[in-house]
Design a protein around this motif. Structure first.
Motif, mmCIF file in Angstrom:
data_model
loop_
_atom_site.group_PDB
_atom_site.id
_atom_site.type_symbol
_atom_site.label_atom_id
_atom_site.label_comp_id
_atom_site.label_asym_id
_atom_site.label_seq_id
_atom_site.Cartn_x
_atom_site.Cartn_y
_atom_site.Cartn_z
ATOM 1 N N THR A 214 45.700 50.077 38.332
ATOM 2 C CA THR A 214 44.853 49.153 37.574
ATOM 3 C C THR A 214 45.456 48.875 36.201
ATOM 4 O OG1 THR A 214 42.887 49.993 38.722
ATOM 5 C CG2 THR A 214 42.522 48.742 36.701
ATOM 6 N N ILE A 215 46.016 49.902 35.577
ATOM 7 C CA ILE A 215 46.719 49.700 34.301
ATOM 8 C C ILE A 215 47.925 48.788 34.506
ATOM 9 C CG2 ILE A 215 48.062 50.849 32.493
ATOM 10 C CD1 ILE A 215 46.254 53.313 32.921
ATOM 11 N N LEU A 216 48.672 49.038 35.571
ATOM 12 C CA LEU A 216 49.822 48.195 35.890
ATOM 13 C C LEU A 216 49.383 46.761 36.164
ATOM 14 C CD1 LEU A 216 52.871 48.071 36.410
ATOM 15 C CD2 LEU A 216 52.421 48.716 38.789
ATOM 16 N N LEU A 217 48.278 46.603 36.875
ATOM 17 C CA LEU A 217 47.740 45.274 37.167
ATOM 18 C C LEU A 217 47.377 44.540 35.883
ATOM 19 C CD1 LEU A 217 46.665 43.184 39.231
ATOM 20 C CD2 LEU A 217 44.490 44.434 39.214
ATOM 21 N N THR A 218 46.782 45.259 34.937
ATOM 22 C CA THR A 218 46.425 44.660 33.655
ATOM 23 C C THR A 218 47.652 44.074 32.963
ATOM 24 O OG1 THR A 218 44.571 46.181 33.361
ATOM 25 C CG2 THR A 218 45.424 45.116 31.380
ATOM 26 N N LEU A 219 48.754 44.794 33.009
ATOM 27 C CA LEU A 219 49.995 44.310 32.389
ATOM 28 C C LEU A 219 50.564 43.118 33.150
ATOM 29 C CD1 LEU A 219 51.683 47.764 31.639
ATOM 30 C CD2 LEU A 219 50.413 46.291 30.060
ATOM 31 N N VAL A 220 50.531 43.192 34.475
ATOM 32 C CA VAL A 220 51.088 42.116 35.301
ATOM 33 C C VAL A 220 50.303 40.813 35.121
ATOM 34 C CG1 VAL A 220 51.413 41.344 37.693
ATOM 35 C CG2 VAL A 220 52.145 43.635 37.011
ATOM 36 N N THR A 221 48.987 40.919 34.966
ATOM 37 C CA THR A 221 48.177 39.698 34.828
ATOM 38 C C THR A 221 48.410 38.985 33.502
ATOM 39 O OG1 THR A 221 46.315 41.044 34.040
ATOM 40 C CG2 THR A 221 46.341 40.453 36.379
ATOM 41 N N LEU A 222 49.123 39.623 32.584
ATOM 42 C CA LEU A 222 49.465 38.961 31.324
ATOM 43 C C LEU A 222 50.675 38.044 31.476
ATOM 44 C CD1 LEU A 222 49.092 41.928 28.787
ATOM 45 C CD2 LEU A 222 47.395 40.192 29.390
ATOM 46 N N LEU A 223 51.435 38.218 32.558
ATOM 47 C CA LEU A 223 52.667 37.450 32.747
ATOM 48 C C LEU A 223 52.459 35.933 32.721
ATOM 49 C CD1 LEU A 223 54.649 39.503 35.423
ATOM 50 C CD2 LEU A 223 55.235 39.164 33.018
ATOM 51 N N PRO A 224 51.452 35.376 33.420
ATOM 52 C CA PRO A 224 51.294 33.923 33.365
ATOM 53 C C PRO A 224 51.129 33.374 31.954
ATOM 54 C CG PRO A 224 50.014 34.821 35.169
ATOM 55 C CD PRO A 224 50.513 35.996 34.387
ATOM 56 N N ALA A 225 50.465 34.135 31.084
ATOM 57 C CA ALA A 225 50.311 33.687 29.695
ATOM 58 C C ALA A 225 51.613 33.873 28.926
ATOM 59 C CB ALA A 225 49.177 34.458 29.019
ATOM 60 N N ILE A 226 52.305 34.996 29.150
ATOM 61 C CA ILE A 226 53.551 35.279 28.443
ATOM 62 C C ILE A 226 54.635 34.260 28.787
ATOM 63 C CG2 ILE A 226 55.450 36.946 28.229
ATOM 64 C CD1 ILE A 226 53.361 39.165 28.622
ATOM 65 N N THR A 227 54.682 33.845 30.047
ATOM 66 C CA THR A 227 55.711 32.898 30.502
ATOM 67 C C THR A 227 55.271 31.438 30.354
ATOM 68 O OG1 THR A 227 54.880 33.012 32.778
ATOM 69 C CG2 THR A 227 56.625 34.567 32.154
ATOM 70 N N MET A 229 53.007 29.903 31.858
ATOM 71 C CA MET A 229 52.488 29.291 33.076
ATOM 72 C C MET A 229 51.043 28.864 32.846
ATOM 73 S SD MET A 229 51.920 31.077 36.798
ATOM 74 C CE MET A 229 51.081 30.230 38.129
ATOM 75 N N SER A 230 50.320 29.695 32.094
ATOM 76 C CA SER A 230 48.919 29.413 31.762
ATOM 77 C C SER A 230 48.702 29.645 30.275
ATOM 78 C CB SER A 230 47.986 30.299 32.578
ATOM 79 O OG SER A 230 48.083 30.003 33.957
ATOM 80 N N GLY A 231 47.512 29.257 29.811
ATOM 81 C CA GLY A 231 47.224 29.334 28.387
ATOM 82 C C GLY A 231 46.099 30.285 28.044
ATOM 83 N N LEU A 232 45.394 29.960 26.953
ATOM 84 C CA LEU A 232 44.389 30.858 26.396
ATOM 85 C C LEU A 232 43.153 30.990 27.274
ATOM 86 C CD1 LEU A 232 44.568 29.909 22.604
ATOM 87 C CD2 LEU A 232 45.531 31.923 23.757
ATOM 88 N N ILE A 233 42.809 29.944 28.004
ATOM 89 C CA ILE A 233 41.633 30.028 28.877
ATOM 90 C C ILE A 233 41.853 31.098 29.941
ATOM 91 C CG2 ILE A 233 40.241 28.809 30.596
ATOM 92 C CD1 ILE A 233 40.713 26.254 29.018
ATOM 93 N N TYR A 234 43.013 31.052 30.573
ATOM 94 C CA TYR A 234 43.325 32.088 31.566
ATOM 95 C C TYR A 234 43.424 33.453 30.910
ATOM 96 C CZ TYR A 234 46.140 35.274 34.287
ATOM 97 O OH TYR A 234 46.596 36.410 34.912
ATOM 98 N N LEU A 235 44.113 33.532 29.791
ATOM 99 C CA LEU A 235 44.321 34.824 29.124
ATOM 100 C C LEU A 235 42.995 35.472 28.768
ATOM 101 C CD1 LEU A 235 46.263 36.900 27.946
ATOM 102 C CD2 LEU A 235 46.270 35.575 25.812
#
Length: 300
Positions: A214-227, A229-235
């Motif tokens: 779950t901790i790893l998932l939390t970090l992975v779900t930040l990737l779309p915002a970091i790259t 791909m998505s913005g603040l709404i998704y983040l």
């Protein structure tokens, strides 16, 4: 009608609905606006049929252990409402139809990737990994994580790093999602001789693994915002959902009762659907604003 219902049960409609939902989100994220109708309609249909075929093969291969588990004892083959020959014919025909439909009406790449996912789930995971190692759901999770990639390629005809990010999210989400269920159903798996982690390593160890992933998932779900791909709404949505998942995972270490593991399992399903919904919402709301801003700057 009852026979049709039993055949539909072979396709695991609830699980397949979630997979197809993720695939459709992948289609919408691949392009601005609405995807081409041909890719959207035939891509969705082909992915649904292939997923249903894989599920039917799963029923067929797991017939023996399904009869031993309370969770699966009412499945069509376990109850005898359908025979193994009926299930095999249905699975094969549905699989062939899906491959032909995707290859002829969508594109070859999507058909090939879908076939790989079908084989990965129906044979590699169900036939071998499930019975061989407590890491079965980790290794075999790739087959269940591929739908958004299929959706993306159905629309664009090519692989993209953004699509692989979506795949990675589901891949990392799968272990905590499934292990929560396995904790609650550990007696079932033990009776059936399936080496799920709560059976081989104990419940306490599995709870810590749920938290780790779950901790790893939390970090992975930040990737779309970091790259980007998505913005603040998704983040913003992802952070809230991740905090909720972390709460459940931490609470699972010392749960109030046996049913809490099922609450974690149910939350994980809502979590994934909501996360992908935020991806789509961000895509629809932010992309038009960005395009509008570019047009204004060009006009000026």
């Amino acid at each position: 009608m009852e026979l049709i219902h039993e055949y539909m049960q072979l396709t695991k409609p609830r699980i397949v609905a979630l997979l197809v939902f993720c695939a459709v989100i992948g289609m919408f994220l691949a392009v601005p606006g609405i995807p081409p109708w041909r890719a959207l309609v035939f891509g969705t249909l082909g992915i649904w049929m292939a997923s249903g075929s894989a599920a039917a093969f799963n029923h067929l291969i797991d017939e023996r252990i399904d009869k031993l588990m309370a969770r699966t004892a009412r499945r069509p083959l376990a109850t005898g409402k359908l025979t193994a020959h009926q299930a095999l014919l249905f699975a094969v025909l549905l699989g062939i139809a899906s491959m032909l439909e995707l290859a002829l009406l969508v594109n070859t790449l999507t058909a090939l990737l879908t076939f790989a996912g079908l084989i990965g789930y129906a044979l590699v995971y169900t036939r071998y990994l499930k019975r061989a190692t407590p890491q079965n759901i980790v290794i075999g999770g790739l087959a269940g994580a591929i739908p958004p990639v299929l959706g993306w390629t159905a629309v664009t005809g090519e692989l993209h790093a953004f699509a692989l990010q979506l795949c990675l999210i589901i891949f990392v989400w799968t272990p905590p999602h499934f292990w929560a269920l396995a904790i609650f159903r550990r007696d079932d798996y033990a009776r059936a001789g399936v080496p799920m982690m709560p059976v081989t390593h104990g419940v306490v160890y599995t709870r810590w693994q749920v938290l780790f992933y779950t901790i790893l998932l939390t970090l992975v779900t930040l990737l779309p915002a970091i790259t980007h791909m998505s913005g603040l709404i998704y983040l913003g949505g992802a952070v809230v959902l991740d905090l909720g998942f972390l709460y459940y995972a931490i609470r699972l270490l010392n749960p109030p009762d046996e049913l809490f593991a099922m609450k974690v399992f149910k939350y994980s399903i809502v979590y994934l659907m909501a996360l992908f919904a935020f991806l789509l919402l961000d895509h629809w709301l932010v992309d038009p604003l960005v395009q509008h801003g570019l047009m204004l700057r060009q006009a000026i």
